[in-house]
Write an enzyme that holds these catalytic residues in place. Sequence first.
Site, short mmCIF file in Angstrom:
data_model
loop_
_atom_site.label_atom_id
_atom_site.label_comp_id
_atom_site.label_asym_id
_atom_site.label_seq_id
_atom_site.Cartn_x
_atom_site.Cartn_y
_atom_site.Cartn_z
N HIS A 563 -57.22 -3.01 3.63
CA HIS A 563 -56.11 -3.91 3.08
C HIS A 563 -56.48 -4.11 1.51
CE1 HIS A 563 -55.34 -5.93 7.13
NE2 HIS A 563 -54.98 -4.78 7.07
N HIS A 606 -52.05 -9.20 7.73
CA HIS A 606 -52.20 -7.86 7.51
C HIS A 606 -51.25 -7.20 6.62
CE1 HIS A 606 -55.21 -7.11 10.88
NE2 HIS A 606 -54.69 -8.38 11.20
#
Length: 631
Positions: A563, A606
């Site tokens: 990420h 996320h």
Amino acid sequence: MSEQKLAKIDDVANHTFDFVIIGGGTAGLALAARLSEDPNISVAVLEAGKAHFNDELVLGVQGWMRQFMNPEYDWRFFTLPQVHANGKPTLWSRGKGLGGSSGMNFLMWTRPQRQDIDAIEALGNPGWNWERFYEYSKKTERFVSPQKATVEDRYSKDAVGTNGPLPISFAPTVSNAEQPFRKSLEELGVNISNDALSGDTLGAWKPVSIIDPATNTRSYSTTGYLLPALDRPNLHILTEAYVTRIFTETTDDGSVVARALEFEHGGKTHSVSVGKEAILSAGAIKSPQILELSGIGDRALLERLGIPVKLDLPAVGTNVQEHGCHNATAYLMQEGKNIITSDLLRDPDFRAKLVESSPDYAEPLGLAFTGLNFLPIQKLTSPARAAEIISSIEAKLAQGRANGSIPPGLQAQYEQQLAMLKDPAVPDVEIMVTPFSFKPGERASLVPPPAVIWLLTTGFLRVDVAAKKPIIAILSAVCRPFSRGTIHAASADPKDPPAIDPQYFAESADLDILVEAWKFARKVANTGAFKELMVAEVSPGPDVQTNEQIREHVKNNFVTVWHTCGSLSMLPKDKGGVVNPKLKVYGTQNIRVVDLSILPLQLTTHTQSAVYAIAEQAADIIKEDHDLLRK
């Protein structure tokens, strides 16, 4: 048929387009679709990978497991050895091809904590607040409510979009270990969330997935944004086009203007001219490298690499943040308790029995990640230990203010992070329940030795337990790390991978928090409903007990969550910024960045939905700047 609608090299090379987008990934395709809604402007997208239309490895719910380390689908980046993680390099997989990482991620559709986004605005970015983010995020989605909702399928109707291009839904197949884990969390005082999409991620919940329930396949940037727009004559998508640099000119006032892009296609070098803007959507790893190869970055670095300096912008490639994760603690579960794992789904007999016993399950069967739990540090450990970790950060920030050892921009970021860490209503860690593993040797023909090492040390590979046994893995991740790293061009050769140094655990608080999260996750696994289903902890096992053993185990078994953000941060220039709130690179007239690299702070989520929201907001910003918005 879709392949035939893609551009050919003669359609793009030596032509001029109003907007040339570098990267046909998650953000790039969404942005291209929105900009090309106006038939009077022309848009070209240059994507280094292949199209992958109708590809089962992309569309299949578990296809991502076969994409890892396959060079057709995965960029296969590795970090530099991590000094504070016992010298380990870490694999940073990224999607390669149309759709980018939206075509190879773990299919979770989550939104960040409200305070995460408001903190970004507070750092000097007006308009980048939760309320706007929330609306842009809902704009991208088309939620399909479950026909037969389970007790786990919790959401608020007001929190989901219903008219967007991306179908999202609750995954129909779960491992059946998530609910017992949530019950064990409840015994330890953790709430079950009824709605995690409205800006409050605290608690235990089942996420929505990027699964189109009509086909039980992945919904991603290609299917949602590109394919419906592919017939537009003003949109040109060229695949296998590897951008090497942006050609610029310097105006009389000293600003830089993008005139053309250089790219490789079919073994030859070509160029395409920029009419209005060059837009970097190559992701947080490639976008800073392309800027530096174009002569935009830290003068000292560029001169060392022999790259002519076009614009001295020292913050390029800095402020890198990544969600760090301890690899899985693996638990052998009881057989005959309806626990479903990826290994078991490979067994035709098991699949047949599963479909026979559960008529609601539809082929193609596949598991998605559906067990998420977001917790504050105050829930993980004793009040004294939580206070000790917070006090250590406060002391460092106080010292930084006193002696100037922390740059002002980073100090401001840390202050935002500290405020959230001190708030027990804001989560700091994520604990995931995962039913996935790779079979030993499954990818051996495509995996180079470093990847073999990675696969053997990550929780997704099981090597010590016989097949056809249900294994559930628990992963812990730090949501907002204090450590900062860098991503820079390693040489003047565009084909050389960038030097990636996230500096995991450079700030010891990150390791402290992750260790407490790991210990708490083990405590949950040995509590109540989950414990009743569990046979034994098979990794790392009961020999790892003391704080020092746990710390070493975490450092030796550390992976990423993929990420990455911050490498081209949206901040005031004097606070370490690379782009302004309109996403323009400082010192340039027509170079923008539209991808996750712009976020100056990591998010408690996320990040897939955040990338789409960035693209949606960027599209309106660009349209407004060029008077393209329709009343």
